[in-house]
Design a protein around this motif. Sequence first.
Motif, PDB file in Angstrom:
ATOM      1  N   PHE A 284     -19.988  44.829 -78.951  1.00  0.00           N
ATOM      2  CA  PHE A 284     -20.205  46.129 -79.592  1.00  0.00           C
ATOM      3  C   PHE A 284     -19.493  46.177 -80.939  1.00  0.00           C
ATOM      4  CE2 PHE A 284     -19.430  50.893 -79.461  1.00  0.00           C
ATOM      5  CZ  PHE A 284     -20.716  51.188 -79.830  1.00  0.00           C
TER       6      PHE A 284
ATOM      7  N   TRP B 123     -20.693  46.876 -85.517  1.00  0.00           N
ATOM      8  CA  TRP B 123     -20.200  47.707 -86.608  1.00  0.00           C
ATOM      9  C   TRP B 123     -20.124  46.863 -87.856  1.00  0.00           C
ATOM     10  CZ3 TRP B 123     -15.354  49.217 -83.363  1.00  0.00           C
ATOM     11  CH2 TRP B 123     -15.780  49.949 -82.242  1.00  0.00           C
TER      12      TRP B 123
ATOM     13  N   PHE C 202      -9.895  51.944 -88.872  1.00  0.00           N
ATOM     14  CA  PHE C 202     -11.149  52.293 -88.210  1.00  0.00           C
ATOM     15  C   PHE C 202     -11.319  51.488 -86.932  1.00  0.00           C
ATOM     16  CE2 PHE C 202     -15.563  51.486 -87.253  1.00  0.00           C
ATOM     17  CZ  PHE C 202     -16.005  52.778 -87.095  1.00  0.00           C
TER      18      PHE C 202
ATOM     19  N   SER D 205     -11.397  53.182 -83.238  1.00  0.00           N
ATOM     20  CA  SER D 205     -12.651  53.102 -82.484  1.00  0.00           C
ATOM     21  C   SER D 205     -12.451  52.359 -81.177  1.00  0.00           C
ATOM     22  CB  SER D 205     -13.710  52.403 -83.310  1.00  0.00           C
ATOM     23  OG  SER D 205     -13.761  52.927 -84.579  1.00  0.00           O
TER      24      SER D 205
ATOM     25  N   ALA E  94     -10.666  54.572 -78.780  1.00  0.00           N
ATOM     26  CA  ALA E  94     -11.551  55.603 -78.226  1.00  0.00           C
ATOM     27  C   ALA E  94     -12.455  55.018 -77.148  1.00  0.00           C
ATOM     28  CB  ALA E  94     -12.386  56.222 -79.342  1.00  0.00           C
ATOM     29  N   THR E  95     -13.040  53.847 -77.416  1.00  0.00           N
ATOM     30  CA  THR E  95     -14.005  53.297 -76.455  1.00  0.00           C
ATOM     31  C   THR E  95     -13.308  52.838 -75.178  1.00  0.00           C
ATOM     32  OG1 THR E  95     -14.879  52.376 -78.488  1.00  0.00           O
ATOM     33  CG2 THR E  95     -16.119  51.984 -76.500  1.00  0.00           C
TER      34      THR E  95
ATOM     35  N   ALA F 206     -12.313  55.747 -73.176  1.00  0.00           N
ATOM     36  CA  ALA F 206     -13.462  56.371 -72.499  1.00  0.00           C
ATOM     37  C   ALA F 206     -13.814  55.597 -71.230  1.00  0.00           C
ATOM     38  CB  ALA F 206     -14.650  56.413 -73.447  1.00  0.00           C
TER      39      ALA F 206
ATOM     40  N   VAL G 210      -8.282  59.157 -75.832  1.00  0.00           N
ATOM     41  CA  VAL G 210      -9.573  59.318 -76.517  1.00  0.00           C
ATOM     42  C   VAL G 210      -9.478  60.394 -77.584  1.00  0.00           C
ATOM     43  CG1 VAL G 210     -11.970  60.005 -76.223  1.00  0.00           C
ATOM     44  CG2 VAL G 210     -10.926  58.513 -74.572  1.00  0.00           C
TER      45      VAL G 210
ATOM     46  N   THR H 182      -9.945  59.941 -81.574  1.00  0.00           N
ATOM     47  CA  THR H 182     -10.984  60.689 -82.288  1.00  0.00           C
ATOM     48  C   THR H 182     -10.385  61.448 -83.464  1.00  0.00           C
ATOM     49  OG1 THR H 182     -11.852  61.042 -80.098  1.00  0.00           O
ATOM     50  CG2 THR H 182     -12.999  62.101 -81.874  1.00  0.00           C
TER      51      THR H 182
ATOM     52  N   LEU I  69     -10.029  59.131 -86.272  1.00  0.00           N
ATOM     53  CA  LEU I  69     -11.314  58.904 -86.951  1.00  0.00           C
ATOM     54  C   LEU I  69     -11.677  60.092 -87.832  1.00  0.00           C
ATOM     55  CD1 LEU I  69     -13.344  57.174 -84.143  1.00  0.00           C
ATOM     56  CD2 LEU I  69     -12.575  56.198 -86.265  1.00  0.00           C
TER      57      LEU I  69
END
Lengths: 275, 158
Positions: A51, A55, A67, A71, A74-75, A78, A97, A101, A104
């Motif tokens: 994944f 990006w 970044f 990110s 966060a992933t 999650a 998370v 966020t 970001l």
Amino acid sequence: MTIGDAILATFVVVLGAAGTYMLLPHQHGSAPPRRVHGAGAITASLGLLAFLLLWSPPGPVVATVFFYIFSLAATIGAFLTVTSRNPVYSALWFASVVLATSGLFLLAGAPFLAAGTVIVYAGAIIVTFLFVIMLAQMEGKALYDRASRAPGRATFASFLLLWSLIYAISALRTHASDGAPKAIQTIPLTRTRDIPRAFTLQPMSERLAILAGAFRPTSWIYDSRGNEKLNVAGLGEALYTDHLVTVGLTGILLFVALVGAVAIANPKKTERAGP
Amino acid sequence: MAPTDEFTLDILTNYLMVGAALFALGMLGFLARRNLIVMFLSVEMMLQGVALSLVGFGRYHGSWTGQIFTIVILTVAACEASVALALIVILYNQRSSLDVTLWQDIREAVVPASSPIAEETLDAEPVQATLGPESYPHLFPAGIEPPHPTQPWIERRN
């Protein structure tokens, strides 16, 4: 969307779905849970790495590094929110998370929202903690924490959604590289912020007049000289001029939710027998 | 008039992809988990994904509207949290459990039960017992035993 992107997206989704299915609380045949979880974690991290390849690195080094950190946090947070057995750990990972966020948001030039999110969700997470302590059976030993509802079908549905979202987003990138339509090639009208420039440079047409009417100087992040406005000042200006009705409606919504919560949660008074 | 913009379409697609991942994982949690509190957290996570996409779009288009939408989302999330937690309290008071499958009997009459309770008990993961001191590794004494008082240390305290 190129063929390579499509194959990579399929890799991401298949690996992620397999890993998540193994990590969800569920009885997987006769295999010992620890081994299944290890395999699931490895598969899901491979999917996450794929994944990451989807990006494209943003320009400056510092922004790129932050970044990727935010990110990934966060992933991963999650994933672990969804798959933790213990609701306390779920709440903790959800806090991570939220923090990622907000980071970001900061990178996207929204410091007020970053602060607001942290403040609002800190309260929400503390209340969730209280609820877990009050209501849940601890240590993830409850039956409903060790079993999932239709894990196979749920994983299939949500990762199918993820695949189609990635497909649509990558298609966006391909369209933009094709360029704007030939007629307005000199003044690309792909963004809202391009409208004033096109408005001053082009002869007035009906389409431009409609666009200019829909576009007001208060809703623009940049002032007339092209400098960025101050965040809170500009946001407040846009909020209390263009979106005044929204503010009122939001107040009504909060009031209705308050009344509803009080009405739902208050214990009903038992009927007393008459004297 | 045209400031140089570092927030390109590539960065926008990055934000949209992270937002999509958060949204899909939140949906997975809402569909698959049975704990009411974890379902509530998953819904909040879906809202976070949407907020991330909106902020990215707003920054890309140079407009405040994305951030204003996100403020509205924050408000809606607060309302949703209050109502959801009130519902969790009364649902817990009725059945003394946070299990959402105990509420299958309020479904439509024509819909079959998704999974009977007995079958789900078979599906549950076995409890992993936390091992006590008997599982610690046994260390063998090695080397020359140093001279030390034979009195045990607990007695040496007084």
